[in-house]
Design a protein around this motif. Structure first.
Motif, mmCIF file in Angstrom:
data_model
loop_
_atom_site.group_PDB
_atom_site.id
_atom_site.type_symbol
_atom_site.label_atom_id
_atom_site.label_comp_id
_atom_site.label_asym_id
_atom_site.label_seq_id
_atom_site.Cartn_x
_atom_site.Cartn_y
_atom_site.Cartn_z
ATOM 1 N N ASP A 23 0.850 -1.187 0.000
ATOM 2 C CA ASP A 23 0.000 0.000 0.000
ATOM 3 C C ASP A 23 0.891 1.244 0.000
ATOM 4 O O ASP A 23 1.364 1.680 1.057
ATOM 5 N N VAL A 24 1.120 1.801 -1.168
ATOM 6 C CA VAL A 24 2.004 2.965 -1.279
ATOM 7 C C VAL A 24 1.384 4.191 -0.609
ATOM 8 O O VAL A 24 2.096 4.995 0.013
ATOM 9 N N GLU A 25 0.074 4.353 -0.696
ATOM 10 C CA GLU A 25 -0.567 5.518 -0.071
ATOM 11 C C GLU A 25 -0.396 5.488 1.442
ATOM 12 O O GLU A 25 -0.124 6.518 2.072
ATOM 13 N N ALA A 26 -0.520 4.299 2.035
ATOM 14 C CA ALA A 26 -0.281 4.177 3.478
ATOM 15 C C ALA A 26 1.175 4.475 3.787
ATOM 16 O O ALA A 26 1.499 5.101 4.803
ATOM 17 N N GLY A 27 2.083 4.032 2.902
ATOM 18 C CA GLY A 27 3.501 4.329 3.081
ATOM 19 C C GLY A 27 3.779 5.818 3.052
ATOM 20 O O GLY A 27 4.598 6.329 3.822
ATOM 21 N N LYS A 28 3.104 6.524 2.180
ATOM 22 C CA LYS A 28 3.272 7.979 2.116
ATOM 23 C C LYS A 28 2.885 8.628 3.444
ATOM 24 O O LYS A 28 3.568 9.530 3.937
ATOM 25 N N ARG A 29 1.778 8.169 4.008
ATOM 26 C CA ARG A 29 1.333 8.749 5.280
ATOM 27 C C ARG A 29 2.339 8.465 6.387
ATOM 28 O O ARG A 29 2.686 9.354 7.175
ATOM 29 N N PHE A 30 2.810 7.208 6.456
ATOM 30 C CA PHE A 30 3.728 6.823 7.524
ATOM 31 C C PHE A 30 5.046 7.590 7.409
ATOM 32 O O PHE A 30 5.474 8.278 8.357
ATOM 33 N N TYR A 31 5.706 7.498 6.272
ATOM 34 C CA TYR A 31 7.031 8.105 6.125
ATOM 35 C C TYR A 31 6.952 9.624 5.961
ATOM 36 O O TYR A 31 7.886 10.334 6.357
ATOM 37 N N GLY A 32 5.859 10.089 5.412
ATOM 38 C CA GLY A 32 5.693 11.535 5.307
ATOM 39 C C GLY A 32 5.669 12.195 6.673
ATOM 40 O O GLY A 32 6.309 13.227 6.896
ATOM 41 N N GLU A 33 4.954 11.571 7.617
ATOM 42 C CA GLU A 33 4.904 12.141 8.961
ATOM 43 C C GLU A 33 6.172 11.850 9.750
ATOM 44 O O GLU A 33 6.644 12.699 10.513
ATOM 45 N N LEU A 34 6.747 10.673 9.569
ATOM 46 C CA LEU A 34 7.933 10.310 10.336
ATOM 47 C C LEU A 34 9.149 11.144 9.940
ATOM 48 O O LEU A 34 9.883 11.638 10.804
ATOM 49 N N PHE A 35 9.377 11.305 8.642
ATOM 50 C CA PHE A 35 10.595 11.947 8.162
ATOM 51 C C PHE A 35 10.373 13.300 7.492
ATOM 52 O O PHE A 35 11.336 13.941 7.062
#
Length: 241
Positions: A23-35
């Motif tokens: 799930d790339v969209e979920a990945g965007k949310r996770f890494y977007g907020e983390l980094f």
């Protein structure tokens, strides 16, 4: 797309990382907020390039087969992916995916060392790799966890002699026994490290975002490290130098 930085990354220097995710969209949310990453969709949404302050730092790739592992992969720079793949095979490694063009971005291949640790090759064209690294929220290090570190040192030392031991060496790449941090049954693997300003604070963010702590903080010769997984199970490390 960033300008060609091919001259920056000598053969054997880690020049790119990507995560294979369901799930790339979920990945965007996770890494977007983390980094603090922002994203640009590429190739009709088949992958998302992550940017830090407008510079390319990683990619999130949609898995084409759900049976494939959810992992971060490190790419090593090379001026000739085909020749390097041949040398890897001759030295006892395996070529999982032969060198193929990635559009006009470059040429890529997926390979393993003799113990089976997977890594990728990148021969740049329009995309030479990291536009930013060694800063918070960007690539900082790749550690190979091997069963036989002497054999690993011999394999990679011969393969990437100049990058590891030359006068201008900038390896960003170390070797350690799997048993140092992981269970004995863990296979040899590369662990991608991202720089952070505060490891405990970053760990709180990881758990808040649905990830988990795999190995609590420990000290290494290159800084304080913690191993985590994202909310889809991809492992990576946080590093404070």
């Amino acid at each position: 797309m960033a300008e060609n930085r091919a001259s920056v990354y000598a053969e054997g220097v880690p020049c790119w990382v990507d995560a294979q995710l369901r799930d790339v969209e979920a990945g965007k949310r996770f890494y977007g907020e983390l980094f603090g990453w922002t994203f640009e969709d590429e190739w009709y949404g088949s992958f998302a390039e992550a940017l830090k302050d407008g510079e390319p730092v990683a990619a999130l790739v949609r898995k084409v087969d759900g049976r494939l592992p959810t992992v971060w992969t490190v790419y090593f720079a090379t001026p000739d992916a085909l020749a390097l793949a041949r040398r890897i095979r001759s030295a006892g490694g395996q070529v999982v995916s032969a060198p193929v063009p990635a559009g006009d971005l470059g040429v890529t291949a997926l390979v393993t060392d003799p113990e089976g640790a997977v890594f990728a090759l990148w021969q740049p064209d329009e995309h030479a790799g990291f536009g930013k690294r060694h800063e918070p929220g960007t690539f900082a290090w790749a550690e190979l966890y091997a069963r036989d570190t002497e054999a690993a040192n011999a394999f990679y030392g011969d393969l990437f002699q100049e990058a590891l031991f030359g006068p201008d060496a900038e390896p960003d790449f170390g070797r350690a026994p799997v048993s140092d941090r992981f269970a004995a049954e863990m296979p040899p693997h590369f662990l991608v490290h991202f720089a952070v300003e505060d490891v405990p604070a970053a760990l709180e963010d990881v758990t808040r975002l649905g990830g988990r702590v795999q190995v609590p903080p420990f000290e290494t010769s290159y800084g304080t490290v913690a191993v985590v997984t994202d909310d889809q199970g991809a492992s990576f490390a946080l590093l404070r130098r």
